[in-house]
Design an enzyme around this catalytic site. Sequence first.
Site, PDB file in Angstrom:
ATOM      1  N   ASP A  20       0.807  -1.232   0.000  1.00 28.98           N
ATOM      2  CA  ASP A  20       0.000   0.000   0.000  1.00 28.98           C
ATOM      3  C   ASP A  20       0.838   1.279   0.000  1.00 28.98           C
ATOM      4  O   ASP A  20       0.365   2.333   0.432  1.00 28.98           O
ATOM      5  CB  ASP A  20      -0.957   0.022   1.208  1.00 28.98           C
ATOM      6  CG  ASP A  20      -1.988  -1.091   1.146  1.00 28.98           C
ATOM      7  OD1 ASP A  20      -2.381  -1.462   0.024  1.00 28.98           O
ATOM      8  OD2 ASP A  20      -2.390  -1.589   2.209  1.00 28.98           O
ATOM      9  N   GLY A  22       1.628   2.638  -2.759  1.00 31.76           N
ATOM     10  CA  GLY A  22       1.109   3.390  -3.899  1.00 31.76           C
ATOM     11  C   GLY A  22       1.760   3.092  -5.227  1.00 31.76           C
ATOM     12  O   GLY A  22       1.763   3.944  -6.132  1.00 31.76           O
ATOM     13  N   LEU A 445       7.227 -44.855  10.391  1.00 31.05           N
ATOM     14  CA  LEU A 445       7.207 -44.239  11.712  1.00 31.05           C
ATOM     15  C   LEU A 445       7.995 -45.062  12.726  1.00 31.05           C
ATOM     16  O   LEU A 445       8.206 -46.271  12.547  1.00 31.05           O
ATOM     17  CB  LEU A 445       5.761 -44.109  12.201  1.00 31.05           C
ATOM     18  CG  LEU A 445       4.841 -43.139  11.458  1.00 31.05           C
ATOM     19  CD1 LEU A 445       3.410 -43.312  11.950  1.00 31.05           C
ATOM     20  CD2 LEU A 445       5.308 -41.707  11.656  1.00 31.05           C
ATOM     21  N   GLY A 447       8.368 -47.346  15.629  1.00 37.91           N
ATOM     22  CA  GLY A 447       7.428 -48.353  16.127  1.00 37.91           C
ATOM     23  C   GLY A 447       6.644 -49.058  15.046  1.00 37.91           C
ATOM     24  O   GLY A 447       5.798 -49.908  15.342  1.00 37.91           O
ATOM     25  N   LYS A 450      10.161 -51.423  11.421  1.00 39.94           N
ATOM     26  CA  LYS A 450      11.259 -51.396  10.437  1.00 39.94           C
ATOM     27  C   LYS A 450      12.425 -52.281  10.852  1.00 39.94           C
ATOM     28  O   LYS A 450      12.894 -53.132  10.084  1.00 39.94           O
ATOM     29  CB  LYS A 450      11.777 -49.947  10.250  1.00 39.94           C
ATOM     30  CG  LYS A 450      10.781 -48.970   9.707  1.00 39.94           C
ATOM     31  CD  LYS A 450      11.405 -47.607   9.441  1.00 39.94           C
ATOM     32  CE  LYS A 450      11.998 -46.981  10.696  1.00 39.94           C
ATOM     33  NZ  LYS A 450      11.008 -46.747  11.760  1.00 39.94           N
ATOM     34  N   SER A 518      13.440 -41.607   8.096  1.00 42.76           N
ATOM     35  CA  SER A 518      13.578 -40.803   6.867  1.00 42.76           C
ATOM     36  C   SER A 518      12.245 -40.199   6.435  1.00 42.76           C
ATOM     37  O   SER A 518      11.650 -40.642   5.458  1.00 42.76           O
ATOM     38  CB  SER A 518      14.208 -41.616   5.731  1.00 42.76           C
ATOM     39  OG  SER A 518      13.674 -42.905   5.617  1.00 42.76           O
TER      40      SER A 518
END
Length: 608
Positions: A20, A22, A445, A447, A450, A518
């Site tokens: 603003d 101008g 995740l 738990g 993996k 990851s």
Amino acid sequence: MSAPSPQRDLLRFITCGSVDDGKSTLIGRLLHDLGAVPEDQLASILDADGRPDFSRLVDGLLAEREQGITIDVAYRYFSTATRSFIVADTPGHEQYTRNMATGASTADAAVILVDARKGVLTQTRRHAHILALMGVKRVILAVTKMDLADWSAETFARIATEFDAYARQIGLEARAIPLSGATGDNVVGRGGGGWFDGPTLIEALEALPVATAAPDRAFRMPVQGVVRPNQDLRAYTGLIASGAVRPGDAVRAVPSGVVSQVARLLAPEGDRDAALAGQAVMLTLTDEIDLSRGDVLCAASDPLEAADQFEATVIWMDEAALLPGRQYDLKLGTRTVSASVTDIRHKVNVNTLEALAARTLELNDIGVCHLSLGADIAFAPYEVDRQLGGFILIDRISQATVGAGMIRFALRRAHNIHRQSIKVDRARRAALKQQTPAVLWFTGLSGSGKSTIANLVEEQLAAEGRHTYLIDGDNLRHGLSRDLGFTDADRVENIRRAAEAAKMMADAGLIVLVCLISPFRAERAMAREMMGDIAFLEVFIDAPLTVAEARDVKGLYAKARRGELTNFTGIDSPYEAPESADAHIQTDKRAAPEAAELILNVLRKTTP
């Protein structure tokens, strides 16, 4: 409106400033008072009180941009009796700083607007600093809305003095002008409080010098394409960045360093005797050399430098932070290569110009960084050549432009470190082990299962006489990554280190299992790309958050829920699930032994 007349010199300038201040009103008034807008169009820009609203004169152009034009900046052409102009109108909002940087990249000068009632703001300083970094050294400070500040000479003097002190610190040449876009005072015609005896805005713009291509600079042409006008000709196209070229000139291809001679300069009307900076050209060489898009042809006696590591100033333009170690695409000229920031030396406080320590760059931050590229590129420092020293960074997933940068210099180690040739290669190592190397990347995740499943897969591979190694995330953080925390930046670096280790082990002929949360798609894509032709399998070990929490033998989720553990994936840090994993195992539906067998079957099909 017609394009600028080729007979007049052309000044490219940008208007910028805070919200603003101008800008649209000023440009609209400038166009109107110069006669660029017919009087019969005034009826279409009247406000509710029947007065001209000059900001509406640029609304049509902004609307065009929303209807499919993919530029980030609105451009207008206009002319006076002595000069033609292209003005880039950029929004003042902080989230659109990228637009301002885009406009500045080709500008000769800038008009920075400051509302007389607000004075110099942080966004004013940010825009001024970006202009200085991008080589726009001549600035007009338009102190706008002076009619709403009662044309106070004291107000104008205070703003002009404050900005001039800042401009001098960053190397800008600034001239301040008090004006009103709404009334037109000091835009094209004179007016105001009667105390200002300097030039009007248009007089100041007409007096600014125009950048011209230096005829004595060496020939440089980024290659845009390789074409065959006929079966007997192989030609290279591009826009000459500097210098001149003629048939018979000796040229060097960078980064390869191969030298040849220009045979012909081709044009639709026939062969040309010469081509100059700013001209598009198609040329042939006397030798068949390996040239492709992104290479640069240079004068053989004055070639560009090539390197893959730089120090650069980076302007970050994305709401997601820049993370050191994350892979981006870097585009410089016609060349695009992978790149990552290896180190943020500091970021700049745009108000004080103080250098601040930083581990990431946030939206609108300006920082000095070290970058590492996936290949050598031809370049020049930005202060020497804006075209061959300026680059953009592109997010590899969204393809959005997330940063702009200016190369300062190549890092010395880029010249002194060379790859050592090794005689025993991966194929020989794999043959000794009688197996095909591969990387299995387990993601999911905490738990999700993996580590349990990866251990079962490795046990079965070992029972079959395969040579393996399992890189587990917890074990990695006891050694190679013991210095890292769990911020997004640290996670990126942890994944990069794991991927580098996996690549070396696979190069040794092993089947490598990497077991890491990851959480980011970008880093998993980086790991896959790093492996090159090594087989890479992304294995998504998928468990609902409730199931993963129920298996929480380490108590980590409970700590995160209590606020005792921050940056925990799934609670206060995101997990980006794979969109097309090579193996998708839902551990709430399959037992671990069955999951391991499914993964082994995928591996056997991939690496028989």
